[in-house]
Scaffold this motif. Structure first.
Motif, PDB file in Angstrom:
ATOM      1  N   GLU A 137     -22.128 -14.980 -50.227  1.00 23.04           N
ATOM      2  CA  GLU A 137     -20.602 -14.570 -50.547  1.00 23.04           C
ATOM      3  C   GLU A 137     -20.364 -13.694 -49.345  1.00 23.04           C
ATOM      4  OE1 GLU A 137     -17.697 -11.313 -52.526  1.00 23.04           O
ATOM      5  OE2 GLU A 137     -19.733 -11.601 -53.355  1.00 23.04           O
ATOM      6  N   GLN A 138     -21.419 -12.885 -48.747  1.00 22.37           N
ATOM      7  CA  GLN A 138     -20.926 -12.029 -47.493  1.00 22.37           C
ATOM      8  C   GLN A 138     -21.043 -12.841 -46.244  1.00 22.37           C
ATOM      9  OE1 GLN A 138     -19.917  -9.059 -47.816  1.00 22.37           O
ATOM     10  NE2 GLN A 138     -20.122  -9.704 -49.747  1.00 22.37           N
ATOM     11  N   ALA A 139     -21.974 -14.000 -46.225  1.00 22.06           N
ATOM     12  CA  ALA A 139     -21.811 -14.611 -44.985  1.00 22.06           C
ATOM     13  C   ALA A 139     -20.390 -15.362 -44.934  1.00 22.06           C
ATOM     14  CB  ALA A 139     -23.001 -15.950 -45.151  1.00 22.06           C
ATOM     15  N   LEU A 140     -19.938 -16.139 -46.189  1.00 21.55           N
ATOM     16  CA  LEU A 140     -18.967 -16.733 -46.078  1.00 21.55           C
ATOM     17  C   LEU A 140     -17.521 -15.709 -45.846  1.00 21.55           C
ATOM     18  CD1 LEU A 140     -19.351 -19.030 -49.207  1.00 21.55           C
ATOM     19  CD2 LEU A 140     -18.846 -19.816 -46.956  1.00 21.55           C
ATOM     20  N   ARG A 141     -17.623 -14.428 -46.276  1.00 25.77           N
ATOM     21  CA  ARG A 141     -16.537 -13.650 -46.128  1.00 25.77           C
ATOM     22  C   ARG A 141     -16.713 -13.188 -44.600  1.00 25.77           C
ATOM     23  NH1 ARG A 141     -13.976 -12.948 -50.239  1.00 25.77           N
ATOM     24  NH2 ARG A 141     -14.964 -12.528 -52.227  1.00 25.77           N
ATOM     25  N   ALA A 180     -13.334 -18.262 -47.354  1.00 24.67           N
ATOM     26  CA  ALA A 180     -12.892 -17.207 -48.309  1.00 24.67           C
ATOM     27  C   ALA A 180     -12.512 -17.592 -49.718  1.00 24.67           C
ATOM     28  CB  ALA A 180     -11.213 -16.567 -47.737  1.00 24.67           C
ATOM     29  N   LEU A 181     -11.998 -18.808 -49.814  1.00 20.27           N
ATOM     30  CA  LEU A 181     -12.062 -19.368 -51.203  1.00 20.27           C
ATOM     31  C   LEU A 181     -13.627 -19.504 -51.726  1.00 20.27           C
ATOM     32  CD1 LEU A 181      -9.297 -22.072 -50.876  1.00 20.27           C
ATOM     33  CD2 LEU A 181      -8.976 -19.765 -52.279  1.00 20.27           C
ATOM     34  N   LEU A 182     -14.143 -19.951 -51.238  1.00 21.71           N
ATOM     35  CA  LEU A 182     -15.757 -20.515 -51.522  1.00 21.71           C
ATOM     36  C   LEU A 182     -16.367 -18.903 -52.039  1.00 21.71           C
ATOM     37  CD1 LEU A 182     -17.083 -23.216 -49.407  1.00 21.71           C
ATOM     38  CD2 LEU A 182     -16.637 -23.251 -51.860  1.00 21.71           C
ATOM     39  N   ALA A 183     -16.144 -17.985 -51.031  1.00 21.84           N
ATOM     40  CA  ALA A 183     -16.532 -16.447 -51.378  1.00 21.84           C
ATOM     41  C   ALA A 183     -15.998 -15.984 -52.463  1.00 21.84           C
ATOM     42  CB  ALA A 183     -16.288 -15.589 -50.173  1.00 21.84           C
ATOM     43  N   MET A 211     -16.246 -25.377 -41.044  1.00 19.43           N
ATOM     44  CA  MET A 211     -15.546 -24.836 -42.499  1.00 19.43           C
ATOM     45  C   MET A 211     -14.683 -23.862 -41.838  1.00 19.43           C
ATOM     46  SD  MET A 211     -16.870 -22.937 -45.487  1.00 19.43           S
ATOM     47  CE  MET A 211     -18.373 -23.682 -45.446  1.00 19.43           C
ATOM     48  N   SER A 212     -13.233 -24.360 -42.422  1.00 14.97           N
ATOM     49  CA  SER A 212     -12.234 -23.253 -42.075  1.00 14.97           C
ATOM     50  C   SER A 212     -12.294 -22.149 -42.543  1.00 14.97           C
ATOM     51  CB  SER A 212     -10.826 -24.001 -42.395  1.00 14.97           C
ATOM     52  OG  SER A 212     -10.535 -23.557 -43.771  1.00 14.97           O
ATOM     53  N   HIS A 265     -17.483 -15.323 -42.131  1.00 11.21           N
ATOM     54  CA  HIS A 265     -16.995 -16.582 -41.602  1.00 11.21           C
ATOM     55  C   HIS A 265     -15.354 -16.542 -41.723  1.00 11.21           C
ATOM     56  CE1 HIS A 265     -16.882 -20.615 -39.952  1.00 11.21           C
ATOM     57  NE2 HIS A 265     -16.071 -20.880 -40.959  1.00 11.21           N
ATOM     58  N   ALA A 266     -14.930 -15.939 -42.751  1.00  9.74           N
ATOM     59  CA  ALA A 266     -13.572 -15.856 -42.906  1.00  9.74           C
ATOM     60  C   ALA A 266     -12.807 -14.782 -42.272  1.00  9.74           C
ATOM     61  CB  ALA A 266     -13.110 -16.091 -44.494  1.00  9.74           C
ATOM     62  N   GLY A 267     -13.737 -13.933 -41.816  1.00 11.94           N
ATOM     63  CA  GLY A 267     -13.015 -12.691 -40.983  1.00 11.94           C
ATOM     64  C   GLY A 267     -12.598 -11.860 -42.036  1.00 11.94           C
ATOM     65  N   GLN A 268     -13.195 -11.741 -42.980  1.00 14.05           N
ATOM     66  CA  GLN A 268     -12.794 -10.484 -44.204  1.00 14.05           C
ATOM     67  C   GLN A 268     -14.227  -9.544 -44.048  1.00 14.05           C
ATOM     68  OE1 GLN A 268     -12.987 -12.807 -47.808  1.00 14.05           O
ATOM     69  NE2 GLN A 268     -10.716 -13.324 -47.430  1.00 14.05           N
ATOM     70  N   PRO A 269     -13.569  -8.479 -44.663  1.00 11.32           N
ATOM     71  CA  PRO A 269     -14.726  -7.262 -44.271  1.00 11.32           C
ATOM     72  C   PRO A 269     -15.927  -7.607 -45.477  1.00 11.32           C
ATOM     73  CG  PRO A 269     -12.808  -6.408 -45.558  1.00 11.32           C
ATOM     74  CD  PRO A 269     -12.418  -8.038 -44.969  1.00 11.32           C
ATOM     75  N   VAL A 270     -17.189  -7.217 -45.202  1.00 16.98           N
ATOM     76  CA  VAL A 270     -18.357  -7.590 -45.907  1.00 16.98           C
ATOM     77  C   VAL A 270     -18.974  -6.077 -46.241  1.00 16.98           C
ATOM     78  CG1 VAL A 270     -18.623  -9.765 -44.834  1.00 16.98           C
ATOM     79  CG2 VAL A 270     -19.628  -7.602 -44.068  1.00 16.98           C
ATOM     80  N   TYR A 271     -19.592  -6.184 -47.254  1.00 15.90           N
ATOM     81  CA  TYR A 271     -20.392  -4.855 -47.917  1.00 15.90           C
ATOM     82  C   TYR A 271     -21.731  -5.342 -47.801  1.00 15.90           C
ATOM     83  CZ  TYR A 271     -20.136  -7.584 -52.351  1.00 15.90           C
ATOM     84  OH  TYR A 271     -20.123  -8.473 -53.144  1.00 15.90           O
TER      85      TYR A 271
END
Length: 133
Positions: free
Chosen positions: A74-78, A7-10, A1-2, A80-86
């Motif tokens: 959501e956090q796993a997807l974020r 990010a969109l799924l998150a 998954m890209s 994977h997308a290289g976004q910050p997580v909480y």
């Protein structure tokens, strides 16, 4: 998954999560007001059952110290997308961001438990009804 898809799924999970929170909170308010005003729709059995079971599930998760499955997903997807997580619960994170309020985990356990108790009390005092037939 890209990363873009992740990010969109998150974001979609976040929207779903907000919708569930709104359902739980606004549903409880609607039952309180509707019970007093005689609104029959607040006595609908299926949506009341979903409401009470969801709130009991949320409180049980808090007691067990478990994060919501939607938060984990959501956090796993974020990630994977290289976004910050909480790392705390969805409610704890967004409440603290909304009102700049830091509280220990037990405070959120107490709040979830009190809210679950309110929903159960509503079940008793504003009895749901099954349709005749």
């Amino acid at each position: 998954m890209s990363p873009t898809t992740a990010a969109l799924l998150a974001d979609a999970i976040l929207v779903l999560h907000v919708g569930i929170v709104a359902f739980v909170v606004l549903g409880a308010v609607a039952v309180l007001i509707g019970g007093l005003r005689g609104w029959q729709w607040v006595r609908g059995f299926r949506w009341r059952l979903a409401h009470v079971l969801l709130m009991v599930f949320i409180a049980a998760q808090a007691w067990l110290g478990a994060l919501c499955p939607l938060t984990i997903w959501e956090q796993a997807l974020r990630e994977h997308a290289g976004q910050p997580v909480y790392r705390e619960s969805f409610i704890a994170h967004w409440l603290s961001r909304l009102i700049f309020f830091e509280a220990p985990w037990w405070a959120f356990v107490a709040a979830y438990s009190a809210f679950a108790a309110l929903v159960v009390v509503e079940w008793v005092f504003v009895r749901p009804r099954r349709r005749a037939g």
